[in-house]
Motif scaffolding. Structure first.
Motif, PDB file in Angstrom:
ATOM      1  N   ASN A  36      48.201  86.540  37.763  1.00 45.58           N
ATOM      2  CA  ASN A  36      46.990  85.724  37.829  1.00 45.58           C
ATOM      3  C   ASN A  36      46.340  85.701  36.459  1.00 45.58           C
ATOM      4  N   PHE A  37      46.171  84.520  35.905  1.00 44.49           N
ATOM      5  CA  PHE A  37      45.560  84.392  34.602  1.00 44.49           C
ATOM      6  C   PHE A  37      44.044  84.464  34.715  1.00 44.49           C
ATOM      7  N   PHE A  38      43.403  85.023  33.692  1.00 39.45           N
ATOM      8  CA  PHE A  38      41.950  85.140  33.667  1.00 39.45           C
ATOM      9  C   PHE A  38      41.350  83.935  32.961  1.00 39.45           C
ATOM     10  N   ARG A  39      40.258  83.418  33.520  1.00 41.52           N
ATOM     11  CA  ARG A  39      39.515  82.327  32.889  1.00 41.52           C
ATOM     12  C   ARG A  39      38.023  82.634  32.983  1.00 41.52           C
ATOM     13  N   SER A  40      37.301  82.271  31.951  1.00 40.31           N
ATOM     14  CA  SER A  40      35.846  82.379  31.986  1.00 40.31           C
ATOM     15  C   SER A  40      35.308  81.099  32.627  1.00 40.31           C
ATOM     16  N   PRO A  41      34.057  81.091  33.082  1.00 41.74           N
ATOM     17  CA  PRO A  41      33.481  79.862  33.637  1.00 41.74           C
ATOM     18  C   PRO A  41      33.542  78.676  32.664  1.00 41.74           C
ATOM     19  N   SER A  42      33.352  78.935  31.381  1.00 43.01           N
ATOM     20  CA  SER A  42      33.435  77.850  30.388  1.00 43.01           C
ATOM     21  C   SER A  42      34.822  77.235  30.352  1.00 43.01           C
ATOM     22  N   GLN A  43      35.854  78.074  30.409  1.00 41.70           N
ATOM     23  CA  GLN A  43      37.229  77.570  30.401  1.00 41.70           C
ATOM     24  C   GLN A  43      37.529  76.776  31.664  1.00 41.70           C
ATOM     25  N   VAL A  44      36.988  77.211  32.796  1.00 38.91           N
ATOM     26  CA  VAL A  44      37.207  76.495  34.055  1.00 38.91           C
ATOM     27  C   VAL A  44      36.556  75.116  33.996  1.00 38.91           C
ATOM     28  N   MET A  45      35.354  75.035  33.448  1.00 38.59           N
ATOM     29  CA  MET A  45      34.647  73.754  33.382  1.00 38.59           C
ATOM     30  C   MET A  45      35.274  72.807  32.356  1.00 38.59           C
ATOM     31  N   GLU A  46      35.762  73.352  31.239  1.00 37.82           N
ATOM     32  CA  GLU A  46      36.402  72.527  30.207  1.00 37.82           C
ATOM     33  C   GLU A  46      37.709  71.931  30.702  1.00 37.82           C
ATOM     34  N   GLU A  47      38.513  72.755  31.336  1.00 35.22           N
ATOM     35  CA  GLU A  47      39.836  72.341  31.782  1.00 35.22           C
ATOM     36  C   GLU A  47      40.076  72.884  33.189  1.00 35.22           C
ATOM     37  N   PRO A  48      39.583  72.190  34.218  1.00 34.20           N
ATOM     38  CA  PRO A  48      39.727  72.696  35.591  1.00 34.20           C
ATOM     39  C   PRO A  48      41.190  72.862  35.993  1.00 34.20           C
ATOM     40  N   PRO A  49      41.524  74.030  36.561  1.00 40.57           N
ATOM     41  CA  PRO A  49      42.895  74.258  37.021  1.00 40.57           C
ATOM     42  C   PRO A  49      43.179  73.465  38.297  1.00 40.57           C
ATOM     43  N   SER A  50      44.445  73.317  38.614  1.00 42.03           N
ATOM     44  CA  SER A  50      44.816  72.594  39.834  1.00 42.03           C
ATOM     45  C   SER A  50      44.415  73.423  41.052  1.00 42.03           C
ATOM     46  N   PRO A  51      44.139  72.770  42.182  1.00 42.59           N
ATOM     47  CA  PRO A  51      43.736  73.491  43.391  1.00 42.59           C
ATOM     48  C   PRO A  51      44.776  74.491  43.905  1.00 42.59           C
ATOM     49  N   SER A  52      46.022  74.319  43.526  1.00 41.17           N
ATOM     50  CA  SER A  52      47.060  75.228  44.015  1.00 41.17           C
ATOM     51  C   SER A  52      47.199  76.482  43.150  1.00 41.17           C
ATOM     52  N   GLU A  53      46.569  76.496  41.979  1.00 45.87           N
ATOM     53  CA  GLU A  53      46.722  77.623  41.053  1.00 45.87           C
ATOM     54  C   GLU A  53      45.772  78.764  41.411  1.00 45.87           C
ATOM     55  N   VAL A  54      46.329  79.961  41.567  1.00 47.19           N
ATOM     56  CA  VAL A  54      45.529  81.164  41.801  1.00 47.19           C
ATOM     57  C   VAL A  54      45.255  81.799  40.441  1.00 47.19           C
ATOM     58  N   PHE A  55      43.985  82.094  40.164  1.00 49.73           N
ATOM     59  CA  PHE A  55      43.621  82.713  38.896  1.00 49.73           C
ATOM     60  C   PHE A  55      42.417  83.622  39.097  1.00 49.73           C
ATOM     61  N   ARG A  56      42.040  84.334  38.044  1.00 48.43           N
ATOM     62  CA  ARG A  56      40.879  85.215  38.084  1.00 48.43           C
ATOM     63  C   ARG A  56      39.772  84.622  37.247  1.00 48.43           C
ATOM     64  N   ILE A  57      38.553  84.727  37.738  1.00 49.31           N
ATOM     65  CA  ILE A  57      37.385  84.274  36.997  1.00 49.31           C
ATOM     66  C   ILE A  57      36.427  85.450  36.894  1.00 49.31           C
ATOM     67  N   GLY A  58      35.721  85.533  35.796  1.00 45.83           N
ATOM     68  CA  GLY A  58      34.797  86.645  35.632  1.00 45.83           C
ATOM     69  C   GLY A  58      33.588  86.258  34.819  1.00 45.83           C
ATOM     70  N   GLY A  59      32.532  86.995  35.004  1.00 41.90           N
ATOM     71  CA  GLY A  59      31.288  86.777  34.283  1.00 41.90           C
ATOM     72  C   GLY A  59      30.181  87.541  34.971  1.00 41.90           C
ATOM     73  N   LEU A  60      28.959  87.091  34.752  1.00 45.50           N
ATOM     74  CA  LEU A  60      27.797  87.699  35.380  1.00 45.50           C
ATOM     75  C   LEU A  60      27.379  86.899  36.595  1.00 45.50           C
ATOM     76  N   VAL A  61      26.977  87.587  37.654  1.00 49.04           N
ATOM     77  CA  VAL A  61      26.450  86.907  38.839  1.00 49.04           C
ATOM     78  C   VAL A  61      25.063  86.403  38.448  1.00 49.04           C
ATOM     79  N   GLU A  62      24.872  85.095  38.524  1.00 51.51           N
ATOM     80  CA  GLU A  62      23.622  84.482  38.095  1.00 51.51           C
ATOM     81  C   GLU A  62      22.464  84.926  38.990  1.00 51.51           C
TER      82      GLU A  62
END
Length: 147
Positions: A36-62
């Motif tokens: 599972n690849f790690f992505r930050s919220p900025s990376q997810v918003m810049e280049e959204p992954p496909s719905p079938s891709e499982v990945f990890r996201i991390g950051g601070l809970v707003e």
């Protein structure tokens, strides 16, 4: 006699090489879904992954984003200071999970919402996963804690 020994040695080396290549291929095939690849919220918003891709996201809970729904459903936002991603999780959150703290989630990004299958939280007062720290430093948001 020497040529027979030499021929046998070549056959053993060739068989060992084929077995090694085959074993490496089988291990890679078996692990293809376990990586599972790690992505930050900025990376997810810049280049959204496909719905079938499982990945990890991390950051601070707003802060102020944690909403508990019916049953075990929880909605919150995760941010790295540059972008925010909505997260939905059905399950029991870790005891140390709270707003303004680091988290890492595993799941899929579907229709603008990260649907988490697993949520991990900090372990102590100052712990934050390395990937989250790196993403926050990149955004200029991370602050060192004194130990």
């Amino acid at each position: 006699m020497k040529t027979l020994k030499k021929q046998r040695r070549i056959q053993v080396i060739a068989a060992a090489t084929v077995a090694l290549v085959l074993a490496t291929g089988l291990i890679g095939y078996a692990m293809r879904d376990g990586i599972n690849f790690f992505r930050s919220p900025s990376q997810v918003m810049e280049e959204p992954p496909s719905p079938s891709e499982v990945f990890r996201i991390g950051g601070l809970v707003e802060e102020g984003s944690l909403v508990r729904g019916e049953g075990h459903e929880v909605r919150f936002s995760v941010t790295d200071g540059g972008a925010t991603v909505q997260v939905v999780f059905s399950g029991v959150l870790p005891d140390l999970f709270e707003e303004n703290q680091g988290m890492v989630g595993t799941g899929r990004y579907i229709d603008g919402v990260f649907e988490a299958s697993e949520i991990l939280a900090k372990h102590d007062e100052t712990y934050m996963p390395k990937e989250v720290v790196d993403a926050l430093k990149e955004q200029g948001v991370y602050q060192e804690h004194d130990s």
